[in-house]
Motif scaffolding. Structure first.
Motif, PDB file in Angstrom:
ATOM      1  N   SER A 208       0.832  -1.207   0.000  1.00 33.43           N
ATOM      2  CA  SER A 208       0.000   0.000   0.000  1.00 33.43           C
ATOM      3  C   SER A 208       0.865   1.255   0.000  1.00 33.43           C
ATOM      4  CB  SER A 208      -0.919  -0.011   1.223  1.00 33.43           C
ATOM      5  OG  SER A 208      -1.674   1.176   1.315  1.00 33.43           O
TER       6      SER A 208
ATOM      7  N   ASN B 132      -7.270   7.600  -6.155  1.00 33.94           N
ATOM      8  CA  ASN B 132      -8.446   6.864  -5.691  1.00 33.94           C
ATOM      9  C   ASN B 132      -8.548   5.496  -6.346  1.00 33.94           C
ATOM     10  OD1 ASN B 132      -9.343   8.936  -3.985  1.00 33.94           O
ATOM     11  ND2 ASN B 132     -10.451   9.949  -5.634  1.00 33.94           N
TER      12      ASN B 132
ATOM     13  N   LEU C 277      -6.278   3.148  -4.588  1.00 33.14           N
ATOM     14  CA  LEU C 277      -6.892   2.674  -3.343  1.00 33.14           C
ATOM     15  C   LEU C 277      -7.910   1.577  -3.621  1.00 33.14           C
ATOM     16  CD1 LEU C 277      -7.430   2.836  -0.311  1.00 33.14           C
ATOM     17  CD2 LEU C 277      -8.984   4.761  -0.759  1.00 33.14           C
ATOM     18  N   TRP C 278      -8.733   1.773  -4.654  1.00 31.19           N
ATOM     19  CA  TRP C 278      -9.727   0.753  -5.022  1.00 31.19           C
ATOM     20  C   TRP C 278      -9.034  -0.553  -5.391  1.00 31.19           C
ATOM     21  CZ3 TRP C 278     -11.293  -2.489  -8.921  1.00 31.19           C
ATOM     22  CH2 TRP C 278     -12.630  -2.946  -8.880  1.00 31.19           C
TER      23      TRP C 278
ATOM     24  N   ASN D  90      -7.424   2.509   5.280  1.00 30.00           N
ATOM     25  CA  ASN D  90      -7.731   3.810   5.888  1.00 30.00           C
ATOM     26  C   ASN D  90      -6.457   4.636   6.053  1.00 30.00           C
ATOM     27  OD1 ASN D  90     -10.478   3.227   6.092  1.00 30.00           O
ATOM     28  ND2 ASN D  90     -10.263   2.335   8.133  1.00 30.00           N
TER      29      ASN D  90
ATOM     30  N   TYR E   3      -3.954   4.519   4.095  1.00 28.49           N
ATOM     31  CA  TYR E   3      -3.635   5.022   2.753  1.00 28.49           C
ATOM     32  C   TYR E   3      -4.320   6.366   2.528  1.00 28.49           C
ATOM     33  CZ  TYR E   3      -3.687   5.353  -2.389  1.00 28.49           C
ATOM     34  OH  TYR E   3      -3.567   5.786  -3.697  1.00 28.49           O
ATOM     35  N   GLN E   4      -5.580   6.452   2.897  1.00 27.39           N
ATOM     36  CA  GLN E   4      -6.314   7.704   2.675  1.00 27.39           C
ATOM     37  C   GLN E   4      -5.698   8.846   3.469  1.00 27.39           C
ATOM     38  OE1 GLN E   4     -10.751   7.239   2.102  1.00 27.39           O
ATOM     39  NE2 GLN E   4     -10.364   5.325   3.182  1.00 27.39           N
ATOM     40  N   ASP E   5      -5.331   8.568   4.713  1.00 32.76           N
ATOM     41  CA  ASP E   5      -4.699   9.606   5.533  1.00 32.76           C
ATOM     42  C   ASP E   5      -3.327   9.985   4.972  1.00 32.76           C
ATOM     43  OD1 ASP E   5      -6.881   9.511   7.212  1.00 32.76           O
ATOM     44  OD2 ASP E   5      -5.938   8.119   8.628  1.00 32.76           O
TER      45      ASP E   5
ATOM     46  N   PHE F 123      -2.356   9.713   1.910  1.00 29.52           N
ATOM     47  CA  PHE F 123      -2.496  10.433   0.650  1.00 29.52           C
ATOM     48  C   PHE F 123      -2.629  11.931   0.891  1.00 29.52           C
ATOM     49  CE2 PHE F 123      -5.632  12.545  -2.119  1.00 29.52           C
ATOM     50  CZ  PHE F 123      -4.831  12.687  -3.239  1.00 29.52           C
ATOM     51  N   THR F 124      -3.441  12.319   1.867  1.00 28.16           N
ATOM     52  CA  THR F 124      -3.626  13.741   2.158  1.00 28.16           C
ATOM     53  C   THR F 124      -2.298  14.399   2.497  1.00 28.16           C
ATOM     54  OG1 THR F 124      -5.877  13.356   2.959  1.00 28.16           O
ATOM     55  CG2 THR F 124      -4.813  15.396   3.648  1.00 28.16           C
TER      56      THR F 124
END
Length: 524
Positions: free
Chosen positions: A246, A312, A315-316, A340, A342-344, A346-347
């Motif tokens: 990831s 995105n 991530l998918w 989750n 990964y999303q943090d 990424f920001t």
């Protein structure tokens, strides 16, 4: 020609028992043995001296007849058994079942200076995974892959590499525009390299078949050879593996965003388990900045793989990989936590990327708004991403800004239609520059130091589609000099090269809608 061969994939993983090559479903195996198709009149057009050296070959060996034979598929290197991998994948969001190496044949693995390289021919003929295709490739797609692999590496983007580009002497039938008008083109073969060509799809196909035994074997093999520090054959190790995949995938995609690269076909079978850019098909670099742009004609309606969507989609795709691994991990919450994260991450990665591109050393609460406003401003008029960021480094932070378009002189070369810089469009640009200036005045860095920082992450030269097409057209007419010229140019994408200033330019108008220069098909 002597290479240090050390084949692990075929020695440690299960092989397809059927040795006859015909399209079929392959079960209970990670690969099938298959030999490359012998070309009628092979000719090496270009090779990478960096990569020949990396696998232990001298200049003389790289220019030998043996090199041509091995890396065109004419002969099989001594004591090796070429093979094609079995994998599945999601294509445009839909499960496609078994896919596999339909036009790629892995030759062998080489170890040199404690680094492992798997070498693979792309376009070398039929495999059990070719489905209804012929397993071949044409000159235009092969030139693009050869040049782009090396260009990406020198941009600092994790990527597979390319050793050589060869003509086969054969004609290949292709429908370049998918409009029912196929024509014969020159056949070609690229030899590409990576530590491994294992993809998300290698794991997915095993899970789809509920093949826990081989899924575990593949996981342990991958960890053992490519993820040092992680313990194989344990739940904790598998979770750490997914976390590292990831993290590596996010790093790769953020580098794509940084340089304006659009992959075009982010199917899960085109996602490297090592976080490398793999499978250079209908890719492209942003010309005019457009978050919604995709270079893929197949994706022109839904734009699933558009530039702004790439993080995105990654991530998918990771979620699909996590779902596959859960067959032996059996811990959904642990895998979801990684997604989750990964999303943090990424920001934070996006904010760092933008600060670097804009030359900031510090963080301010207003930065996010500045980034958002820049994105809106870049869409006011067609603005070349590469030229804009490169020339923005010339901005003087204590300079008095004019109230007219002369304030934009230092970035005017990035505008495709400078006459549009008036009224609301002009005001929008002036407003953003004032905000940027205000932000820069909070930095201690000198203009010279900031410029150096920005120029280290904002390339001056990228492989625009029209550049590749010029090289393809010339090669089709027997002139391979432009391939060599671009290959050399792109080794130093962040440096000023006065002799190559002609390549630091917007896409010419003739290339706006020309086949191969704007959007491309998956045809190769």
């Amino acid at each position: 020609m002597k290479l240090n061969i050390d084949n692990t994939f075929t020695n440690e993983l299960p092989a397809d028992e059927e040795l006859n090559v015909f399209p079929r479903q392959v079960s209970d195996a990670c690969f099938s043995f298959v030999k490359p198709r012998v070309p009628s009149e092979p000719k090496i057009l270009h090779y990478s001296s960096e990569m020949t050296s990396a696998i232990g070959l001298s200049k003389e060996e790289a220019e030998s007849e043996d090199f041509t034979k091995i890396f065109s598929g004419t002969e099989v290197y001594q004591d090796t058994k070429p093979y094609a991998m079995c994998y599945g994948g999601h294509q445009f969001g839909n499960w496609a079942g078994q896919l596999g190496d339909g036009r790629a044949i892995n030759l062998f693995e080489v170890v040199k200076n404690n680094k492992r390289w798997a070498l693979q021919l792309k376009g070398s003929g039929l495999t059990p995974y070719s489905r209804t295709a012929d397993g071949l490739a044409v000159l235009r797609s092969s030139v693009r892959e050869h040049l782009c692999s090396e260009a990406m590496f020198h941009l600092g983007v994790p990527t597979t590499r390319s050793l050589s580009l060869a003509l086969t002497g054969d004609q290949v039938l292709r429908d370049v525009q998918y409009n029912g008008n196929p024509a014969y083109e020159k056949g070609a073969v690229v030899c590409r390299l990576a530590p491994s060509f294992i993809r998300f799809g290698n794991f997915q196909i095993l899970t789809a078949r509920q093949d826990r035994k081989n899924l575990r074997l593949l996981m342990n093999y991958t960890i053992r050879h490519f993820f040092p520090g992680i313990t194989e054959n344990t739940k904790e190790g598998y979770i750490q593996f997914f976390k590292k995949v990831s993290k590596d995938t996010l790093k790769m995609v953020m580098d794509w965003q940084r340089v304006g690269f659009v992959h075009g076909v982010m199917n899960t079978d085109n996602m490297s388990i090592l976080g490398l850019t793999i499978d250079f098909g209908p890719y492209g670099w942003l010309e005019g900045y457009d978050k919604n742009w995709t270079p893929n004609t197949t994706d022109s309606q839904h734009r699933r793989y558009r530039f702004g969507q790439q993080p995105n989609v990654a991530l998918w795709n990771l979620a699909q990989l996590g779902s596959a691994l859960n067959l032996i991990v059996d811990d959904v919450p642990a895998l979801e936590n990684i997604l989750n994260e990964y999303q943090d991450s990424f920001t934070l990665a996006y904010q760092k990327m933008m600060r670097d591109k804009l030359g900031f050393n510090t963080e301010e609460d207003t930065d996010e708004l500045l980034f958002q406003e820049l994105e809106k401003t870049l869409h006011l008029t067609e603005t070349d991403m590469t030229i804009f960021y490169r020339n923005l480094a010339n901005f003087k932070k204590d300079e008095t800004l004019a109230a007219n378009s002369t304030a934009l002189d230092f970035i005017k070369d990035s505008f495709y239609s400078p006459e549009e810089l008036k009224d609301e469009t002009l005001q929008g640009w002036l407003n953003w520059l004032k905000s940027y200036q205000t932000r820069l005045l909070k930095e201690d860095t000198s203009d010279e130091a900031r410029k150096a920082k920005m120029n280290a992450v904002n390339p001056k030269y990228v492989l625009r589609n029209y550049m590749s097409q010029l090289a393809i057209d010339a090669a089709d007419n027997g002139d391979y000099s432009l391939i060599s010229e671009l290959h050399e140019l792109l080794k130093k994408p962040y440096e000023n090269q006065p002799e190559n200033e002609k390549w630091f330019a917007k896409r010419p108008e003739w290339a706006r809608n020309k086949v191969g220069c704007s959007m491309l098909s998956c045809s190769s």
